[in-house]
Enzyme design. Structure first.
Site, short mmCIF file in Angstrom:
data_model
loop_
_atom_site.label_atom_id
_atom_site.label_comp_id
_atom_site.label_asym_id
_atom_site.label_seq_id
_atom_site.Cartn_x
_atom_site.Cartn_y
_atom_site.Cartn_z
N PRO A 193 0.79 -1.22 0.00
CA PRO A 193 0.00 0.00 0.00
C PRO A 193 0.83 1.28 0.00
O PRO A 193 1.87 1.36 0.68
CB PRO A 193 -0.80 -0.08 1.31
CG PRO A 193 -0.84 -1.52 1.63
CD PRO A 193 0.41 -2.13 1.09
N ASN A 194 0.37 2.24 -0.77
CA ASN A 194 0.91 3.61 -0.84
C ASN A 194 2.22 3.73 -1.62
O ASN A 194 2.67 4.84 -1.87
CB ASN A 194 1.07 4.21 0.57
CG ASN A 194 -0.22 4.22 1.34
OD1 ASN A 194 -1.22 4.75 0.85
ND2 ASN A 194 -0.26 3.61 2.50
N ARG A 214 5.18 11.07 -2.27
CA ARG A 214 4.85 10.78 -0.87
C ARG A 214 6.08 10.95 0.03
O ARG A 214 7.08 10.27 -0.16
CB ARG A 214 4.39 9.33 -0.81
CG ARG A 214 4.16 8.77 0.55
CD ARG A 214 4.03 7.24 0.48
NE ARG A 214 3.78 6.72 1.79
CZ ARG A 214 4.16 5.51 2.19
NH1 ARG A 214 4.78 4.69 1.37
NH2 ARG A 214 3.90 5.12 3.41
N TYR A 270 11.25 8.90 1.73
CA TYR A 270 11.28 7.85 0.71
C TYR A 270 12.00 8.25 -0.58
O TYR A 270 12.12 7.43 -1.49
CB TYR A 270 9.85 7.39 0.40
CG TYR A 270 9.14 6.81 1.61
CD1 TYR A 270 9.64 5.67 2.24
CD2 TYR A 270 7.99 7.41 2.13
CE1 TYR A 270 9.01 5.14 3.36
CE2 TYR A 270 7.35 6.89 3.25
CZ TYR A 270 7.86 5.75 3.86
OH TYR A 270 7.24 5.23 4.96
N ASN A 317 8.27 -5.46 -0.69
CA ASN A 317 8.18 -4.28 0.18
C ASN A 317 6.70 -4.16 0.54
O ASN A 317 5.91 -3.64 -0.25
CB ASN A 317 8.67 -3.01 -0.52
CG ASN A 317 8.63 -1.82 0.43
OD1 ASN A 317 7.97 -1.87 1.47
ND2 ASN A 317 9.31 -0.75 0.07
N ALA A 376 3.08 -0.59 4.87
CA ALA A 376 2.61 -0.70 6.26
C ALA A 376 2.12 -2.10 6.61
O ALA A 376 2.06 -2.46 7.80
CB ALA A 376 1.51 0.32 6.52
N HIS A 395 3.86 -4.43 9.17
CA HIS A 395 3.78 -4.33 10.62
C HIS A 395 2.57 -5.05 11.23
O HIS A 395 2.49 -5.16 12.44
CB HIS A 395 3.78 -2.85 11.03
CG HIS A 395 4.87 -2.07 10.33
ND1 HIS A 395 6.20 -2.37 10.48
CD2 HIS A 395 4.82 -1.05 9.41
CE1 HIS A 395 6.94 -1.55 9.73
NE2 HIS A 395 6.11 -0.74 9.07
N ASP A 451 1.44 -15.54 6.46
CA ASP A 451 1.06 -16.93 6.22
C ASP A 451 1.22 -17.30 4.75
O ASP A 451 1.63 -18.42 4.42
CB ASP A 451 -0.38 -17.18 6.67
CG ASP A 451 -0.51 -17.28 8.19
OD1 ASP A 451 0.53 -17.26 8.89
OD2 ASP A 451 -1.66 -17.37 8.66
N GLU A 507 12.74 -9.36 2.22
CA GLU A 507 11.94 -8.22 2.69
C GLU A 507 12.73 -6.95 2.38
O GLU A 507 13.93 -6.87 2.67
CB GLU A 507 11.71 -8.35 4.20
CG GLU A 507 10.91 -7.20 4.80
CD GLU A 507 10.76 -7.34 6.31
OE1 GLU A 507 11.11 -8.41 6.87
OE2 GLU A 507 10.31 -6.35 6.92
N HIS A 564 12.81 -2.57 2.29
CA HIS A 564 12.26 -1.26 2.66
C HIS A 564 13.20 -0.17 2.19
O HIS A 564 14.43 -0.30 2.29
CB HIS A 564 12.11 -1.14 4.18
CG HIS A 564 11.22 -2.19 4.76
ND1 HIS A 564 9.84 -2.14 4.64
CD2 HIS A 564 11.50 -3.34 5.41
CE1 HIS A 564 9.32 -3.20 5.22
NE2 HIS A 564 10.31 -3.95 5.69
N LEU A 565 12.62 0.91 1.72
CA LEU A 565 13.42 2.08 1.34
C LEU A 565 14.04 2.72 2.57
O LEU A 565 15.23 3.03 2.59
CB LEU A 565 12.52 3.10 0.62
CG LEU A 565 12.06 2.69 -0.77
CD1 LEU A 565 10.74 3.37 -1.11
CD2 LEU A 565 13.11 3.00 -1.81
N SER A 566 13.20 2.93 3.57
CA SER A 566 13.67 3.53 4.82
C SER A 566 14.13 2.41 5.75
O SER A 566 14.03 1.23 5.41
CB SER A 566 12.53 4.32 5.47
OG SER A 566 11.51 3.44 5.91
N ARG A 618 12.78 4.35 12.97
CA ARG A 618 11.63 5.27 12.91
C ARG A 618 10.70 5.03 14.11
O ARG A 618 11.16 4.61 15.17
CB ARG A 618 10.93 5.08 11.56
CG ARG A 618 11.88 5.39 10.39
CD ARG A 618 11.23 5.18 9.04
NE ARG A 618 10.10 6.08 8.86
CZ ARG A 618 9.16 5.92 7.91
NH1 ARG A 618 9.25 4.90 7.07
NH2 ARG A 618 8.16 6.78 7.80
N ARG A 672 6.78 0.80 13.88
CA ARG A 672 7.40 0.25 12.67
C ARG A 672 8.50 -0.76 13.01
O ARG A 672 9.09 -1.37 12.11
CB ARG A 672 8.01 1.36 11.81
CG ARG A 672 7.00 2.32 11.23
CD ARG A 672 7.68 3.31 10.29
NE ARG A 672 6.89 4.51 10.11
CZ ARG A 672 5.94 4.66 9.17
NH1 ARG A 672 5.69 3.70 8.31
NH2 ARG A 672 5.26 5.79 9.09
#
Ligand code: DQA
Length: 152
Positions: free
Chosen positions: A14-15, A22, A27, A78, A81, A84, A91, A102, A104-106, A111, A115
């Protein structure tokens, strides 16, 4: 590119469709298309191909993981959210037989406290976080190493 090239499924949660607009201070200014292009170019140089799906819907991502079983060699995800709290994604990934990276950009651990928990981490082979867009290259390189010389 041939049909024989192993497929790496790249999933964006999402997002992430809003990357570039954003929270650029967090990001960066590159778009998701830019990141996917880097992943695809890296994969091509390593004899892999990339399929990408972005969705704002948990179920669509779960469906994509199911469809990858027996078809894709690895997954780079990625989850945004969903990282989390999505036990459904956890599953689904647990039912995937290949390596899972896995991404992540950040660096979520640097943070907000909420998170710091990743429910995806227990079913991931490893994680790449905090390197911005370069993480897309690093994740595909990690997949190539994980699949090894005798990869499927
Ligand atoms: C993110 C980190 C998540 O905490 C956040 O919800 C995102 C993006 C990252 O790439 O840094 O949407 O996954």
């Amino acid at each position: 590119m041939t049909d024989a090239q192993p497929i790496v499924l790249l999933l964006s949660g999402p997002n992430l469709n809003l990357l570039g607009e954003r929270e650029p201070a967090v990001y960066g200014t590159a778009t998701l298309d830019d990141h996917v292009a880097l992943a695809a170019a890296t994969a091509a140089g390593l004899g892999l191909s990339v399929e990408h799906l972005q969705s704002n819907h948990e179920g669509a991502l779960v469906d994509a993981v199911h469809a990858a079983r027996g078809r894709c060699a690895a997954i780079v995800v990625n989850p945004g959210a969903l990282t989390h709290y999505s036990w459904a994604l956890h599953d689904a990934l647990a039912a995937f037989e290949g390596p899972v990276v896995e991404l992540h950009l950040s660096n979520p651990n640097a943070r907000e406290e909420w998170r710091h928990t990743s429910v995806v981490a227990p079913v991931a082979t490893g994680a790449i976080a905090g390197f911005g867009g370069d993480g897309y290259r690093l994740a595909v390189e990690a997949v190539a190493h994980l699949l090894g010389p005798g990869r499927p």
